[in-house]
Write a protein that holds these residues in place. Structure first.
Motif, PDB file in Angstrom:
ATOM      1  N   LYS A   9       0.835  -1.198   0.000  1.00 38.96           N
ATOM      2  CA  LYS A   9       0.000   0.000   0.000  1.00 38.96           C
ATOM      3  C   LYS A   9       0.879   1.261   0.000  1.00 38.96           C
ATOM      4  O   LYS A   9       2.098   1.175   0.222  1.00 38.96           O
ATOM      5  CB  LYS A   9      -0.939  -0.052   1.213  1.00 38.96           C
ATOM      6  CG  LYS A   9      -1.954  -1.215   1.146  1.00 38.96           C
ATOM      7  CD  LYS A   9      -2.768  -1.314   2.426  1.00 38.96           C
ATOM      8  CE  LYS A   9      -3.844  -2.390   2.335  1.00 38.96           C
ATOM      9  NZ  LYS A   9      -4.604  -2.502   3.612  1.00 38.96           N
ATOM     10  N   TYR A  49     -11.984  -3.005  -3.541  1.00 32.99           N
ATOM     11  CA  TYR A  49     -12.549  -3.184  -2.203  1.00 32.99           C
ATOM     12  C   TYR A  49     -14.079  -3.208  -2.210  1.00 32.99           C
ATOM     13  O   TYR A  49     -14.702  -2.898  -1.192  1.00 32.99           O
ATOM     14  CB  TYR A  49     -12.041  -2.082  -1.269  1.00 32.99           C
ATOM     15  CG  TYR A  49     -10.641  -2.334  -0.732  1.00 32.99           C
ATOM     16  CD1 TYR A  49     -10.352  -3.478   0.006  1.00 32.99           C
ATOM     17  CD2 TYR A  49      -9.617  -1.416  -0.941  1.00 32.99           C
ATOM     18  CE1 TYR A  49      -9.076  -3.717   0.508  1.00 32.99           C
ATOM     19  CE2 TYR A  49      -8.331  -1.641  -0.432  1.00 32.99           C
ATOM     20  CZ  TYR A  49      -8.074  -2.792   0.299  1.00 32.99           C
ATOM     21  OH  TYR A  49      -6.810  -3.013   0.808  1.00 32.99           O
ATOM     22  N   LEU A  52     -16.316  -4.297   0.636  1.00 34.86           N
ATOM     23  CA  LEU A  52     -16.308  -3.512   1.880  1.00 34.86           C
ATOM     24  C   LEU A  52     -17.058  -2.185   1.729  1.00 34.86           C
ATOM     25  O   LEU A  52     -17.002  -1.335   2.623  1.00 34.86           O
ATOM     26  CB  LEU A  52     -14.862  -3.244   2.318  1.00 34.86           C
ATOM     27  CG  LEU A  52     -14.001  -4.490   2.576  1.00 34.86           C
ATOM     28  CD1 LEU A  52     -12.553  -4.093   2.879  1.00 34.86           C
ATOM     29  CD2 LEU A  52     -14.567  -5.314   3.728  1.00 34.86           C
ATOM     30  N   PHE A  57     -15.546   2.577   7.255  1.00 37.15           N
ATOM     31  CA  PHE A  57     -14.182   3.013   6.943  1.00 37.15           C
ATOM     32  C   PHE A  57     -13.887   3.023   5.438  1.00 37.15           C
ATOM     33  O   PHE A  57     -12.767   3.323   5.030  1.00 37.15           O
ATOM     34  CB  PHE A  57     -13.158   2.124   7.671  1.00 37.15           C
ATOM     35  CG  PHE A  57     -13.272   0.646   7.352  1.00 37.15           C
ATOM     36  CD1 PHE A  57     -12.685   0.100   6.223  1.00 37.15           C
ATOM     37  CD2 PHE A  57     -13.989  -0.209   8.204  1.00 37.15           C
ATOM     38  CE1 PHE A  57     -12.792  -1.256   5.928  1.00 37.15           C
ATOM     39  CE2 PHE A  57     -14.106  -1.580   7.911  1.00 37.15           C
ATOM     40  CZ  PHE A  57     -13.499  -2.094   6.770  1.00 37.15           C
ATOM     41  N   TYR A  64      -6.895   6.328   1.222  1.00 38.71           N
ATOM     42  CA  TYR A  64      -5.575   5.758   1.557  1.00 38.71           C
ATOM     43  C   TYR A  64      -4.941   5.069   0.339  1.00 38.71           C
ATOM     44  O   TYR A  64      -3.784   5.336  -0.013  1.00 38.71           O
ATOM     45  CB  TYR A  64      -5.804   4.792   2.723  1.00 38.71           C
ATOM     46  CG  TYR A  64      -4.718   3.834   3.131  1.00 38.71           C
ATOM     47  CD1 TYR A  64      -3.372   4.186   3.132  1.00 38.71           C
ATOM     48  CD2 TYR A  64      -5.073   2.548   3.588  1.00 38.71           C
ATOM     49  CE1 TYR A  64      -2.399   3.269   3.569  1.00 38.71           C
ATOM     50  CE2 TYR A  64      -4.118   1.647   4.016  1.00 38.71           C
ATOM     51  CZ  TYR A  64      -2.780   2.004   4.000  1.00 38.71           C
ATOM     52  OH  TYR A  64      -1.843   1.096   4.433  1.00 38.71           O
ATOM     53  N   ARG A  85      -1.191 -14.761   3.816  1.00 37.15           N
ATOM     54  CA  ARG A  85      -1.921 -14.040   4.868  1.00 37.15           C
ATOM     55  C   ARG A  85      -1.190 -14.149   6.207  1.00 37.15           C
ATOM     56  O   ARG A  85      -1.189 -13.208   7.001  1.00 37.15           O
ATOM     57  CB  ARG A  85      -3.343 -14.611   5.007  1.00 37.15           C
ATOM     58  CG  ARG A  85      -4.244 -14.365   3.806  1.00 37.15           C
ATOM     59  CD  ARG A  85      -4.821 -12.990   3.774  1.00 37.15           C
ATOM     60  NE  ARG A  85      -5.753 -12.726   4.855  1.00 37.15           N
ATOM     61  CZ  ARG A  85      -6.508 -11.626   4.940  1.00 37.15           C
ATOM     62  NH1 ARG A  85      -6.433 -10.677   4.014  1.00 37.15           N
ATOM     63  NH2 ARG A  85      -7.333 -11.459   5.949  1.00 37.15           N
ATOM     64  N   THR A  91      -5.196  -8.150  10.433  1.00 33.17           N
ATOM     65  CA  THR A  91      -5.588  -6.857   9.852  1.00 33.17           C
ATOM     66  C   THR A  91      -5.198  -5.680  10.738  1.00 33.17           C
ATOM     67  O   THR A  91      -4.677  -4.675  10.257  1.00 33.17           O
ATOM     68  CB  THR A  91      -7.122  -6.853   9.616  1.00 33.17           C
ATOM     69  OG1 THR A  91      -7.455  -7.985   8.804  1.00 33.17           O
ATOM     70  CG2 THR A  91      -7.568  -5.580   8.931  1.00 33.17           C
ATOM     71  N   ARG A 102       2.897  -6.878   9.147  1.00 30.18           N
ATOM     72  CA  ARG A 102       2.154  -5.842   9.886  1.00 30.18           C
ATOM     73  C   ARG A 102       2.599  -5.777  11.350  1.00 30.18           C
ATOM     74  O   ARG A 102       2.672  -4.700  11.941  1.00 30.18           O
ATOM     75  CB  ARG A 102       0.646  -6.113   9.794  1.00 30.18           C
ATOM     76  CG  ARG A 102       0.067  -5.796   8.408  1.00 30.18           C
ATOM     77  CD  ARG A 102      -1.329  -6.369   8.271  1.00 30.18           C
ATOM     78  NE  ARG A 102      -2.009  -5.969   7.042  1.00 30.18           N
ATOM     79  CZ  ARG A 102      -3.137  -6.533   6.612  1.00 30.18           C
ATOM     80  NH1 ARG A 102      -3.684  -7.519   7.308  1.00 30.18           N
ATOM     81  NH2 ARG A 102      -3.709  -6.119   5.499  1.00 30.18           N
ATOM     82  N   ILE A 109      -4.563   0.381  11.955  1.00 27.51           N
ATOM     83  CA  ILE A 109      -5.266  -0.482  10.987  1.00 27.51           C
ATOM     84  C   ILE A 109      -5.390   0.201   9.622  1.00 27.51           C
ATOM     85  O   ILE A 109      -5.343  -0.452   8.588  1.00 27.51           O
ATOM     86  CB  ILE A 109      -6.643  -0.918  11.554  1.00 27.51           C
ATOM     87  CG1 ILE A 109      -7.219  -2.084  10.760  1.00 27.51           C
ATOM     88  CG2 ILE A 109      -7.619   0.249  11.627  1.00 27.51           C
ATOM     89  CD1 ILE A 109      -8.378  -2.781  11.453  1.00 27.51           C
ATOM     90  N   GLY A 110      -5.525   1.526   9.642  1.00 26.40           N
ATOM     91  CA  GLY A 110      -5.670   2.284   8.394  1.00 26.40           C
ATOM     92  C   GLY A 110      -4.337   2.620   7.739  1.00 26.40           C
ATOM     93  O   GLY A 110      -4.292   3.377   6.757  1.00 26.40           O
ATOM     94  N   ASN A 112      -1.769  -0.148   7.366  1.00 28.34           N
ATOM     95  CA  ASN A 112      -1.218  -1.478   7.666  1.00 28.34           C
ATOM     96  C   ASN A 112      -0.371  -2.089   6.543  1.00 28.34           C
ATOM     97  O   ASN A 112      -0.200  -3.289   6.450  1.00 28.34           O
ATOM     98  CB  ASN A 112      -2.321  -2.430   8.147  1.00 28.34           C
ATOM     99  CG  ASN A 112      -3.395  -2.664   7.106  1.00 28.34           C
ATOM    100  OD1 ASN A 112      -3.335  -2.125   6.011  1.00 28.34           O
ATOM    101  ND2 ASN A 112      -4.374  -3.474   7.451  1.00 28.34           N
TER     102      ASN A 112
HETATM  103  N1  UDP Z   1      -9.604  -1.287   7.450  1.00 26.51           N
HETATM  104  C1  UDP Z   1      -9.749  -0.121   8.174  1.00 26.51           C
HETATM  105  N2  UDP Z   1     -10.515  -0.153   9.319  1.00 26.51           N
HETATM  106  C2  UDP Z   1     -11.142  -1.280   9.748  1.00 26.51           C
HETATM  107  C3  UDP Z   1     -10.986  -2.466   8.998  1.00 26.51           C
HETATM  108  C4  UDP Z   1     -10.215  -2.436   7.858  1.00 26.51           C
HETATM  109  O1  UDP Z   1      -9.190   0.912   7.815  1.00 26.51           O
HETATM  110  O2  UDP Z   1     -11.808  -1.250  10.790  1.00 26.51           O
HETATM  111  C5  UDP Z   1      -8.783  -1.268   6.225  1.00 26.51           C
HETATM  112  C6  UDP Z   1      -7.413  -1.909   6.441  1.00 26.51           C
HETATM  113  O3  UDP Z   1      -6.454  -1.172   5.686  1.00 26.51           O
HETATM  114  C7  UDP Z   1      -7.605  -3.296   5.860  1.00 26.51           C
HETATM  115  C8  UDP Z   1      -8.549  -3.004   4.698  1.00 26.51           C
HETATM  116  O4  UDP Z   1      -9.427  -2.019   5.206  1.00 26.51           O
HETATM  117  O5  UDP Z   1      -6.370  -3.881   5.454  1.00 26.51           O
HETATM  118  C9  UDP Z   1      -9.333  -4.174   4.193  1.00 26.51           C
HETATM  119  O6  UDP Z   1     -10.037  -4.759   5.265  1.00 26.51           O
HETATM  120  P1  UDP Z   1     -10.096  -6.340   5.441  1.00 26.51           P
HETATM  121  O7  UDP Z   1     -11.070  -6.654   6.504  1.00 26.51           O
HETATM  122  O8  UDP Z   1     -10.292  -6.976   4.098  1.00 26.51           O
HETATM  123  O9  UDP Z   1      -8.624  -6.686   6.017  1.00 26.51           O
HETATM  124  P2  UDP Z   1      -7.371  -7.399   5.325  1.00 26.51           P
HETATM  125  O10 UDP Z   1      -7.905  -8.460   4.405  1.00 26.51           O
HETATM  126  O11 UDP Z   1      -6.583  -6.342   4.599  1.00 26.51           O
HETATM  127  O12 UDP Z   1      -6.577  -7.980   6.473  1.00 26.51           O
END
Ligand code: UDP
Ligand code: MG
Length: 149
Positions: A9, A49, A52, A57, A64, A85, A91, A102, A109-110, A112
């Motif tokens: 990212k 995405y 989501l 978020f 981002y 993973r 996450t 990570r 989280i925002g 990562n």
């Molecule tokens: N994300 C966020 N806030 C949250 C959950 C997720 O900003 O509460 C962002 C974070 O960058 C994450 C991405 O959204 O990597 C995608 O979310 P996902 O649940 O798919 O997590 P990932 O698969 O990346 O672990």
């Protein structure tokens, strides 16, 4: 052979973590089958995405992802989706184990650092979206030193 989509990212690129991330996947024995540095448009990030889109978020997440260049990659190998993973970590980086990307390099989280496909199905979709040109066709000469057969 299984493939996954991995994206460094914008924060990972800005913080100079590209080499570190590539190194971890390479040293594991996975094979790099696609690689590019690019900046994506909002509509493209929204498509990536799409699952989501109802999350609170979502718009911050899209901000981002479009905020700078990202490194998009295809990695190949036995079990690469699930193991990828694990290499990435949970996450929320405060919950990611040390030793994961990570866990070692992120706090919020925002911010990562990295994305990895969460299933073989999403990997297929994400690779098709990011690499419409397809993957690079090559095999490593050390294959017999990584796999028994
Ligand atoms: N994300 C966020 N806030 C949250 C959950 C997720 O900003 O509460 C962002 C974070 O960058 C994450 C991405 O959204 O990597 C995608 O979310 P996902 O649940 O798919 O997590 P990932 O698969 O990346 O672990
Ligand atoms: Mg995800």
């Amino acid at each position: 052979m299984e493939q996954t989509f991995i994206m460094i990212k914008p924060d990972g690129v800005q913080r100079g973590l590209v080499g570190e991330v590539i190194s971890r996947f390479e040293k594991k024995g996975f094979l790099l089958k696609g690689l590019k540095l690019l900046t994506v448009e909002r509509a493209f990030a929204e498509k990536h995405y799409a699952d989501l889109s109802a999350k609170p978020f979502f718009s911050g997440l899209v901000d981002y992802i479009v905020s700078g260049p990202v490194v998009a990659m295809i990695w190949e190998g036995k079990g690469v989706v699930l193991t990828g993973r694990k290499i990435i970590g949970a996450t929320n980086p405060l919950a990611s184990e040390p030793g994961t990307i990570r866990g070692d390099f992120a706090i919020d989280i925002g911010r990562n650092v990295i994305h990895g496909s969460d299933s073989v199905d999403s990997a297929t979709k994400e690779i098709a979206l990011w690499f419409s040109e397809g993957s690079v066709n090559w095999q490593s000469s050390v294959h017999p030193w990584v796999y028994e057969s």
